[in-house]
Motif scaffolding. Structure first.
Motif, PDB file in Angstrom:
ATOM      1  N   THR A  16       0.828  -1.195   0.000  1.00  0.00           N
ATOM      2  CA  THR A  16       0.000   0.000   0.000  1.00  0.00           C
ATOM      3  C   THR A  16       0.869   1.254   0.000  1.00  0.00           C
ATOM      4  N   ASP A  17       0.335   2.339  -0.573  1.00  0.00           N
ATOM      5  CA  ASP A  17       1.010   3.638  -0.606  1.00  0.00           C
ATOM      6  C   ASP A  17       0.168   4.648   0.179  1.00  0.00           C
ATOM      7  N   PRO A  18       0.621   5.032   1.391  1.00  0.00           N
ATOM      8  CA  PRO A  18      -0.125   6.017   2.161  1.00  0.00           C
ATOM      9  C   PRO A  18       0.162   7.461   1.748  1.00  0.00           C
ATOM     10  N   ASP A  19       1.015   7.634   0.721  1.00  0.00           N
ATOM     11  CA  ASP A  19       1.440   8.978   0.310  1.00  0.00           C
ATOM     12  C   ASP A  19       0.977   9.351  -1.095  1.00  0.00           C
ATOM     13  N   ALA A  20      -0.156   8.785  -1.503  1.00  0.00           N
ATOM     14  CA  ALA A  20      -0.708   9.125  -2.819  1.00  0.00           C
ATOM     15  C   ALA A  20      -1.689  10.304  -2.645  1.00  0.00           C
ATOM     16  N   ARG A  24       2.942  12.885   0.235  1.00  0.00           N
ATOM     17  CA  ARG A  24       2.819  12.781   1.688  1.00  0.00           C
ATOM     18  C   ARG A  24       2.173  14.034   2.278  1.00  0.00           C
ATOM     19  N   PRO A  62      -2.145  13.796   0.725  1.00  0.00           N
ATOM     20  CA  PRO A  62      -2.478  12.388   0.476  1.00  0.00           C
ATOM     21  C   PRO A  62      -3.932  12.173   0.060  1.00  0.00           C
ATOM     22  N   SER A 117      -4.783   8.624  -0.898  1.00  0.00           N
ATOM     23  CA  SER A 117      -4.294   7.555  -0.020  1.00  0.00           C
ATOM     24  C   SER A 117      -5.454   6.857   0.717  1.00  0.00           C
ATOM     25  N   GLU A 118      -5.243   5.615   1.054  1.00  0.00           N
ATOM     26  CA  GLU A 118      -4.094   4.859   0.614  1.00  0.00           C
ATOM     27  C   GLU A 118      -4.355   4.292  -0.776  1.00  0.00           C
ATOM     28  N   HIS A 126       7.733   8.612  -1.508  1.00  0.00           N
ATOM     29  CA  HIS A 126       6.543   7.888  -1.061  1.00  0.00           C
ATOM     30  C   HIS A 126       6.983   6.691  -0.228  1.00  0.00           C
ATOM     31  N   HIS A 162      -7.879   4.709  -2.030  1.00  0.00           N
ATOM     32  CA  HIS A 162      -8.561   4.594  -0.731  1.00  0.00           C
ATOM     33  C   HIS A 162      -8.996   3.156  -0.441  1.00  0.00           C
ATOM     34  N   ARG A 180      -6.833   8.596   3.666  1.00  0.00           N
ATOM     35  CA  ARG A 180      -6.154   7.833   4.712  1.00  0.00           C
ATOM     36  C   ARG A 180      -6.868   6.540   5.084  1.00  0.00           C
TER      37      ARG A 180
END
Length: 236
Positions: free
Chosen positions: A116-120, A123, A126, A129-130, A179, A202, A209
């Motif tokens: 997973t990428d929480p910084d889309a 950062r 976001p 994200s995710e 990221h 998401h 988030r």
């Protein structure tokens, strides 16, 4: 005289207690290699804010070794890897961090590995994200690989994982900084039917988030291991 004799008896008893077991100072622990590794993983997750951005606070019971063999890159708790080196799905190995964790790993447990990428998209912003990049499930462990003599025993997998969500190569947009790309190992009951996210942004929840934590809770899974790397676009 009687008081002095009583003091000698008490001292002798205290000496027996002190030599009967190893002593721990205030807020100290006797740690084996597996526990030290689990603590270092937790520390790295907290330092990078993966705890609490992606995961609740936890003590990993399984160590995740992730590698991209075609380019000889290993994921190592926050190292930086070029997006060009992560175009294909990685390979992974699991190691228990303790014998107790091995015993708690029942034959009726199935594991799921996610990315997973929480910084889309970034950062600092976001809004996407995710982002779900990968869900590999139906990972089961051969119980014959359990080794009571080793606190860092390798766990043999019975078969290759099935992809619930195909691997989407990390591709951070230009001018969005580094990221965090987070691998999480989730444990759940064998045979559980996992719900596929409706979309990648998401994880289908439609809220910033929201992601693997929500999906894991919905599907009755718990986090037992994690690893991560950083990646960024060349154009910054």
């Amino acid at each position: 005289m009687a008081f002095a004799k009583l003091l000698l008896i008490l001292f002798a008893l205290l000496l027996q207690i002190c030599t009967a077991a190893p002593q721990l100072g205030f807020n100290q622990e006797v740690l084996d290699d597996g526990t030290l590794l689990a603590n270092s993983v937790r520390k790295a997750l907290k330092k990078s804010d993966i705890i609490p951005d992606v995961l609740d606070d936890c003590h990993p019971s399984i160590s995740l070794s992730i590698s991209y063999p075609s380019v000889h890159e290993n994921v190592d708790l926050g190292n930086t890897i070029s997006p060009s080196d992560v175009k294909s799905a990685p390979i992974f190995k699991l190691h228990s961090t303790s014998h107790a964790a091995l015993l708690s790993t029942s034959k009726n447990t199935t594991y799921t590995l996610i990315l997973t990428d929480p910084d889309a998209t970034s950062r600092s912003n976001p809004k996407m994200s995710e982002m779900c990049h990968w869900i590999a499930t139906n990972i089961t462990i051969d119980s014959d690989s359990f080794s009571p003599s080793s606190s860092m025993a390798a766990l043999d997998l019975k078969a290759q994982a099935d992809e619930l969500m195909s691997y989407l190569a990390p591709s951070p947009p230009p001018k969005t900084g580094k990221h965090r790309y987070v691998f999480v190992l989730l444990a759940g009951p064998e045979g559980a039917k996992l719900k596929k996210p409706e979309e990648r942004p998401h994880w289908g929840y439609g809220k910033v988030r929201h992601g693997v934590r929500n999906w894991a809770e919905e599907n009755g899974l718990v986090a037992v291991g994690a690893n991560f790397f950083y990646a960024k676009n060349k154009k910054q």
